[in-house]
Design an enzyme around this catalytic site. Sequence first.
Site, PDB file in Angstrom:
ATOM      1  N   LEU A   1      42.649  96.695  27.451  1.00 54.52           N
ATOM      2  CA  LEU A   1      43.817  97.576  27.591  1.00 54.52           C
ATOM      3  C   LEU A   1      43.379  98.962  28.041  1.00 54.52           C
ATOM      4  O   LEU A   1      42.672  99.666  27.317  1.00 54.52           O
ATOM      5  CB  LEU A   1      44.553  97.675  26.256  1.00 54.52           C
ATOM      6  CG  LEU A   1      44.956  96.351  25.620  1.00 54.52           C
ATOM      7  CD1 LEU A   1      45.757  96.592  24.348  1.00 54.52           C
ATOM      8  CD2 LEU A   1      45.754  95.511  26.605  1.00 54.52           C
TER       9      LEU A   1
ATOM     10  N   ALA B   1      45.752 101.138  29.922  1.00 53.63           N
ATOM     11  CA  ALA B   1      46.923 101.736  30.573  1.00 53.63           C
ATOM     12  C   ALA B   1      47.398 102.997  29.865  1.00 53.63           C
ATOM     13  O   ALA B   1      48.400 103.582  30.226  1.00 53.63           O
ATOM     14  CB  ALA B   1      48.060 100.723  30.626  1.00 53.63           C
ATOM     15  N   GLY B   2      46.649 103.394  28.826  1.00 58.81           N
ATOM     16  CA  GLY B   2      47.081 104.538  28.017  1.00 58.81           C
ATOM     17  C   GLY B   2      47.093 105.845  28.799  1.00 58.81           C
ATOM     18  O   GLY B   2      46.337 106.026  29.748  1.00 58.81           O
TER      19      GLY B   2
ATOM     20  N   GLY C   1      53.647  99.764  24.709  1.00 56.97           N
ATOM     21  CA  GLY C   1      52.960  99.229  23.533  1.00 56.97           C
ATOM     22  C   GLY C   1      51.929  98.182  23.919  1.00 56.97           C
ATOM     23  O   GLY C   1      51.930  97.654  25.045  1.00 56.97           O
TER      24      GLY C   1
ATOM     25  N   GLY D   1      45.332 101.607  10.792  1.00 58.94           N
ATOM     26  CA  GLY D   1      45.856 100.294  10.430  1.00 58.94           C
ATOM     27  C   GLY D   1      44.795  99.623   9.560  1.00 58.94           C
ATOM     28  O   GLY D   1      43.633  99.545   9.957  1.00 58.94           O
TER      29      GLY D   1
ATOM     30  N   ASN E   1      41.534  98.356  11.395  1.00 57.75           N
ATOM     31  CA  ASN E   1      41.688  97.543  12.599  1.00 57.75           C
ATOM     32  C   ASN E   1      40.934  98.196  13.760  1.00 57.75           C
ATOM     33  O   ASN E   1      41.209  99.333  14.127  1.00 57.75           O
ATOM     34  CB  ASN E   1      43.189  97.451  12.913  1.00 57.75           C
ATOM     35  CG  ASN E   1      43.481  96.629  14.145  1.00 57.75           C
ATOM     36  OD1 ASN E   1      42.579  96.024  14.730  1.00 57.75           O
ATOM     37  ND2 ASN E   1      44.742  96.609  14.541  1.00 57.75           N
TER      38      ASN E   1
ATOM     39  N   HIS F   1      24.523 131.181  35.270  1.00 65.61           N
ATOM     40  CA  HIS F   1      23.576 132.205  34.824  1.00 65.61           C
ATOM     41  C   HIS F   1      23.925 132.710  33.428  1.00 65.61           C
ATOM     42  O   HIS F   1      25.091 132.977  33.126  1.00 65.61           O
ATOM     43  CB  HIS F   1      23.587 133.444  35.727  1.00 65.61           C
ATOM     44  CG  HIS F   1      24.114 133.226  37.091  1.00 65.61           C
ATOM     45  ND1 HIS F   1      23.299 133.184  38.200  1.00 65.61           N
ATOM     46  CD2 HIS F   1      25.369 133.046  37.550  1.00 65.61           C
ATOM     47  CE1 HIS F   1      24.041 132.989  39.268  1.00 65.61           C
ATOM     48  NE2 HIS F   1      25.289 132.898  38.913  1.00 65.61           N
TER      49      HIS F   1
END
Length: 404
Positions: free
Chosen positions: A6, A8-9, A83, A137, A163, A311
């Site tokens: 996954l 796509a966040g 989601g 979670g 999780n 610098h």
Amino acid sequence: MQTVILAAGRGTRMRPLTDRRPKPMLPVADRPLVAHTADAAIEAGATDITLVVGYEAGDVRDYFGDERGGVPVAFAVQSEQRGTADAVRAAAPHLDPDEPFVVLNGDALYDVPSLSTLYEGTPAVGSFRVADPSSYGVLDTDDEGFVTDVVEKPADPPSDLVNAGAYVFPAEAHDWLDVAESDRGELELTDVLATTCEAYDVRGVAFDRWLDVGRPWELLEANEWKLGELEPRIDGDVSERAELDGPVVVEAGATVRSGVVIEGPVLVRRGATVGPNAYVRGHTLVGENAKVGHAVEVKNSVLMEGATVGHLSYVGDSLLGRDVNFGAGTKVANLRHDGESVRQLLKGELVSSGRRKYGVVLGDGVKTGINASLNAGVRIPTGGTVKPGESVLYDRVGENDAGD
Ligand code: TTP
């Protein structure tokens, strides 16, 4: 086993670094974050990979192409971030519905031996032991150690196993992806896991090492992990009058000039130059075409592609976006006088980084004038400027330009 990653966040908590690139493409040592996930999956037993992409998807596609390490790579587009279950549903056309499948978060680092154990049987879920699980979670288990449920952010956690966003689902789970919207309005993979727990004995695999990379300081931690695994290698042009200690990699096309001291783990990427007379300490990534100039000290930081600290500057525990340019004498603070952990504003709230030493997060193209000073925990938006002699005491990535 077929594997979905996954990626796509939007990565809003990682702003401003994700203004122009997706979080999975942020640099971690010698490759983007999601490439570490994919490579660990391939080593653990992925037979093909489907990357679910969305925000700034082109970057991920360009990097991977259609194959990695001999394993075919396909892309599925999740146009709206609805989601994780929805993300896997987007991948469905690329999956064999008669076979089990693995799902991994593309913004997490997993240790390979543990991930290999996960791949050994179906169904399974990866977990990690933490001291305070209440903000995660948390896995609930039965007397035989099988996972029965995942409880989100429980006041009274049923275990210390959180999780880890790594699942092996049975073939039937292809039909269980149409979940209802959760309380926070998302279609969640944990609901698919709950159905799996009702139908099967689900193994919990406790990972030895795992890192969820969601907040800027976790990108520093990710680099600390992966730079710490470097095998020393000098392919670039290193002056005889430079001193290199510990695990240091200087890639072909990089230059380390006279009077430089580098204490690894440090990676100097192709096209980068360090020195003369600079001090670079681990864990530091000097990105492609980045420059660390005369009388500059850089410690435990990430300089992305083309960042220039020319610098008389100090950079500690910081993340500098692409093409950042420091005026001479710019200094970064990375320690509070009261010794407390440095805090950072995230989505309008001051959040503790848990780090006593933590510097700044600068978006791509930020420019500072001479003798600027930047306070610990400060972020400056993409393209922002700091005047000569100015002290930036407070965060400048406001809610209105947060894109949330
Ligand atoms: P999150 O970390 O919850 O979301 P994010 O990456 O967008 O970050 P932020 O909360 O800072 O905006 O996502 C966990 C993983 O799942 C991550 O790898 C991105 C992925 N994901 C998708 O691919 N599609 C989605 O719709 C969601 C919610 C997450």
